[in-house]
Design an enzyme around this catalytic site. Structure first.
Site, PDB file in Angstrom:
ATOM      1  N   ARG A  60       0.846  -1.200   0.000  1.00  0.00           N
ATOM      2  CA  ARG A  60       0.000   0.000   0.000  1.00  0.00           C
ATOM      3  C   ARG A  60       0.882   1.252   0.000  1.00  0.00           C
ATOM      4  NH1 ARG A  60      -3.571  -1.863   5.067  1.00  0.00           N
ATOM      5  NH2 ARG A  60      -1.446  -2.280   5.751  1.00  0.00           N
ATOM      6  N   ASP A  62       2.428   4.987  -0.306  1.00  0.00           N
ATOM      7  CA  ASP A  62       1.986   6.275   0.205  1.00  0.00           C
ATOM      8  C   ASP A  62       1.809   7.288  -0.924  1.00  0.00           C
ATOM      9  OD1 ASP A  62       2.095   5.347   2.828  1.00  0.00           O
ATOM     10  OD2 ASP A  62       4.176   5.998   3.104  1.00  0.00           O
ATOM     11  N   TYR A 123      12.093  -2.224  -3.522  1.00  0.00           N
ATOM     12  CA  TYR A 123      11.958  -0.811  -3.860  1.00  0.00           C
ATOM     13  C   TYR A 123      13.294  -0.259  -4.356  1.00  0.00           C
ATOM     14  CZ  TYR A 123       7.412  -0.280  -1.484  1.00  0.00           C
ATOM     15  OH  TYR A 123       6.093  -0.369  -1.119  1.00  0.00           O
ATOM     16  N   ARG A 211      11.818   5.194   3.321  1.00  0.00           N
ATOM     17  CA  ARG A 211      12.244   6.595   3.221  1.00  0.00           C
ATOM     18  C   ARG A 211      13.031   7.039   4.446  1.00  0.00           C
ATOM     19  NH1 ARG A 211       7.623  10.323   2.232  1.00  0.00           N
ATOM     20  NH2 ARG A 211       6.143   8.701   2.860  1.00  0.00           N
TER      21      ARG A 211
END
Length: 291
Positions: A60, A62, A123, A211
């Site tokens: 999910r 952001d 990622y 992040r």
């Protein structure tokens, strides 16, 4: 816990990509534009269904985060799938907005759950440190950092973070969700066009984890902190004021990994169990799996 599809339905896997710039994340919201919202509006329309559909996603993401290899599933009536499934991808290409694409549509194998059957998510975070800034054509996908970063120093710091740990110091806590994750890969490379690109792969990620990890390593790369700093933050299990959650536009979900078909159901059950570190007592609540 069973993942059986209801009688008369077919579970359909969607492989998709999107530019997250103008989306308020994946998850559907009443008043904001989201990836889930666009897809759940488009699918019944192109299949001429009166009933709504609900998608389950691997990660999910952001607001502002992109995806190149996102995976979702949806359960459709078997008769609709038999009659219209072969046309679904083409029809979605004509109905969806330009910033979300469905690359593949297929009947999922037994036991498949896009979220819980996944064994890892990968990622990439892209950083540009050229003193002149970022290529304007890449500005929506690359973070500009105004000091040069040392990839070797960041790789040395990354080695200290690999494995299974409580990543509470790098996560936005959610009630009832564990922050224990297994970080499988974390490495930096300098690309031919001069970008510093981090590859981050884990069995799952908690909110803001990628992040925040990149934010800690950038402090090492530009000389503000020693190589051991990200590991020290991890061991503290508390958010550190120096570690910033970097802007979302540098982050892209590149790929989701799944086990062999005969292991999908078992993985789905396993992923729902709340994890603990060896020294901690077990708890019954389910773990949240996010991107």
């Amino acid at each position: 816990m069973s993942d059986e599809v209801a009688p008369g339905a077919v579970r359909v896997r969607l492989d998709l990509a999107y530019d997250g710039t103008d989306f308020s994340g994946w998850a559907k919201q009443r008043t904001r534009r989201t990836v889930q919202g666009e897809l759940e509006a488009a699918i019944p329309t192109v299949l001429r269904m009166a009933e709504p559909v609900e998608l389950t996603v691997a990660g999910r993401t952001d607001a502002g985060v992109h995806a190149r290899g996102q995976v979702a599933h949806v359960d459709l009536p078997a008769d609709v799938w038999a009659a219209e499934g072969g046309n679904l991808r083409r029809r979605l290409a004509g109905r969806l907005p330009w910033d979300v694409r469905v690359w593949d549509v297929s009947a999922a194998p037994a036991g498949f759950n896009a979220r819980f059957s996944a064994v890892w998510r990968r990622y990439a975070y892209r950083v540009g440190d050229h003193p002149g800034g970022v290529d304007p054509l890449l500005r929506g996908h690359v973070l500009w950092h105004d000091r040069p970063v040392d990839v070797d120093r960041m790789n040395a710091a990354a080695e200290l973070l690999l494995g299974e740990h409580d990543f509470a110091a790098y996560c936005k806590k959610r009630e009832g969700a564990t922050t224990i994750r297994t970080l499988l890969d974390l490495r930096w490379e300098r690309t031919a066009d001069g970008l510093a690109v981090a590859t981050v792969r884990a069995d799952a990620f908690c909110h803001n984890m990628v992040r925040a990890l990149i934010g800690a390593m950038i402090l090492v790369g530009d000389g503000h902190r020693p190589v051991g700093f990200p590991g020290e933050v991890l061991a503290g299990r508390e958010r550190h004021s120096a570690v910033k959650v970097l802007r979302p536009h540098g982050l892209t979900l590149e790929e989701v990994g799944y086990p062999a078909d005969d292991q999908l159901a078992a993985r789905s059950v396993e992923a729902r169990n709340r994890r603990t570190l060896p020294c901690a007592p077990a708890a019954p609540a389910a773990a949240a799996v996010t991107g």
